[in-house]
Design an enzyme around this catalytic site. Structure first.
Site, PDB file in Angstrom:
ATOM      1  N   GLU A 127     -86.623 -85.771 -48.003  1.00 46.17           N
ATOM      2  CA  GLU A 127     -85.427 -84.820 -47.788  1.00 46.17           C
ATOM      3  C   GLU A 127     -84.542 -85.027 -48.740  1.00 46.17           C
ATOM      4  OE1 GLU A 127     -81.915 -85.321 -43.575  1.00 46.17           O
ATOM      5  OE2 GLU A 127     -84.492 -86.248 -43.964  1.00 46.17           O
ATOM      6  N   GLU A 183     -72.968 -83.304 -46.228  1.00 42.37           N
ATOM      7  CA  GLU A 183     -72.887 -83.436 -45.136  1.00 42.37           C
ATOM      8  C   GLU A 183     -71.811 -85.092 -44.458  1.00 42.37           C
ATOM      9  OE1 GLU A 183     -76.541 -85.240 -41.939  1.00 42.37           O
ATOM     10  OE2 GLU A 183     -76.148 -85.589 -43.728  1.00 42.37           O
TER      11      GLU A 183
END
Length: 449
Positions: free
Chosen positions: A252, A257
């Site tokens: 990932e 974010e």
């Protein structure tokens, strides 16, 4: 790994072979993961920033992209969420001849995954060969293979529908027709795609939101995303990221974010054991960001935290990003490792705007995960790009009362007067007027062989 939907059903639904992994995972693994979901916060005692590590193993549920997302806040909260695995059964049907849907049932999630029909216009491919920068210059080593932009932006994306079962967010993801009718998605007058959160004054259980995944997958490449605005505000948890299959085996990469009113972006890797940063020193890594909470990228060894880097500039995320008109994020994944670059509006290299990127001329990245201690083609493969905005959930909900992170000098509990994130989200729709993505383009390049 067990395949729970017959191959024949996939063929009848015209789902590409590369998407077959969206619905495969051992039900035993799903149930085992669901039963051990927990939150365990450990507060760091020193420094200006009150970093949390929240060992939230979450619900590993299969969602678009065939991946289970582990999110490290590296503030330093670690969460399992995002796109999960484990469709245990389902049926495939055609919707109006242009949209395919799979109804999925698992111990933790029942929902529908709707794929907007791909067209040549929606996933434009440039001819193979080299691109030249405008005004002359060196030949780019990258070939543009996918463009998502303008009126056809949503072509080639999979829309997840249903509750956010994997991160526990107070949202219900909706498909394209529903979102268009509700004015939650649109192509605005500037030709940019907008993805909002529902702003109805009060809702009973959740707010409508968007989560989309590219049906196109890539192993290695250069992903360049130009955004004018990103979601911000207390309760929000947006991300632009990518995942591979059989999480965490496929890896990932969290490109953008953060939560609430944070101003400094966070970039994180989550992998199988064996992937590490060679150093925690920014100078040694050649980055402008700061390493957070250690160098081990393995979810198994770090309580799902992975290895993260926080940007040092306040225009990289949230309010500062938006007030500057956004900018461009570029994630480079090649034999040297994985790097993330950011260029604020007004400072975007001409080779990017000319579709002839020259990463070697861009200077230091914000984050760099070198191949010397993490083989990028062993720990990462078959990724899809993902946009999502959830509310509260494992990260934003857990740090509702916390302060100290850049942009979060005062907690959301103090700023809003709401005791919990969930209470605030359900009863203050107008507060989410800034909780939207406005994206000019996403472009995916492959190296010229």
């Amino acid at each position: 790994m067990y395949l729970h939907i017959p191959l024949l059903v996939f063929l009848l639904a015209n789902i590409a072979p590369s998407d077959a992994s969206l619905f495969a995972r051992s039900s035993e693994s799903v149930i085992r993961a669901a039963t051990r979901a927990r939150h365990n916060a450990i507060k760091r005692s020193t420094g200006l920033v009150r970093d949390l590590r929240l060992a939230y193993t979450g619900l590993l549920v299969q969602q678009p992209g065939g991946n289970t997302r582990c999110v490290s806040t590296n503030n330093g909260t670690s969460l399992t969420g995002g796109s999960g695995e484990g469709a245990l059964g389902g049926n495939v049907s055609s919707l109006n001849g242009s949209t395919s849907a799979v109804t999925v049932t698992s111990p933790t999630q029942t929902g529908t995954i709707a794929q907007h029909a791909s067209t040549t216009a929606g996933t434009q491919s440039t001819p193979s060969g080299s691109a030249q920068p405008s005004g002359g210059g060196s030949t780019s080593p990258w070939n543009l293979t996918q463009t998502y932009q303008g009126e056809s932006f949503f072509n080639g994306w999979v829309f997840q529908t249903g509750p956010d079962s994997s991160t526990g967010g107070v949202v219900n993801y909706i498909d394209l027709p529903t979102s268009e009718a509700a004015n939650i998605t649109q192509i605005n007058s500037a030709g940019n795609v907008v993805m909002r959160v529902e702003t109805t004054p009060q809702v009973s259980t959740s707010r409508q939101s968007i989560r989309i995944t590219t049906s196109y997958t890539y192993t290695g490449g250069l992903v360049i995303m130009d955004s004018v605005h990103m979601p911000t505000g207390c309760g929000t948890w947006p991300a632009f990221w990518s995942n591979g299959p059989n999480w965490p085996a496929g890896g990932e990469i969290d490109i953008i974010e953060g939560v609430h009113t944070y101003t400094n972006n966070q970039m994180t890797l989550h992998t199988n054991p064996g992937c590490n940063l060679p150093s925690a020193d920014s100078a040694a890594l050649g980055i402008t960001g700061t390493v957070l909470d250690g160098t081990d990228c393995s979810v198994a060894d770090t309580g799902n935290a992975g290895c993260g880097v926080r940007a040092t500039s306040s225009n990289t995320y949230g309010p500062g990003f938006n007030s500057n008109g956004g900018g461009v994020y570029a994630m480079q994944w090649d034999s040297n490792g994985i790097s993330v670059f950011f260029f604020p509006r007004g400072s975007i290299p001409s080779d990017i705007t000319a579709n002839a990127p020259q990463p070697s001329t861009w200077g230091q990245p914000m984050a760099n995960f070198p191949a010397s201690s993490c083989n990028p083609f062993e720990f990462f493969n078959s990724h899809s790009a993902i946009f999502d905005t959830t509310l509260c959930g494992g990260w934003a909900g857990s740090v509702w009362g916390d302060s100290g992170a850049p942009g979060q000098e005062q907690s959301c509990a103090q700023m809003t007067g709401a005791a919990t994130c969930e209470d605030y989200v359900l009863n203050n729709g107008a507060a989410f007027s800034e909780a939207y993505w406005e994206v000019s383009s996403v472009k995916i390049y492959q190296p010229i062989s």
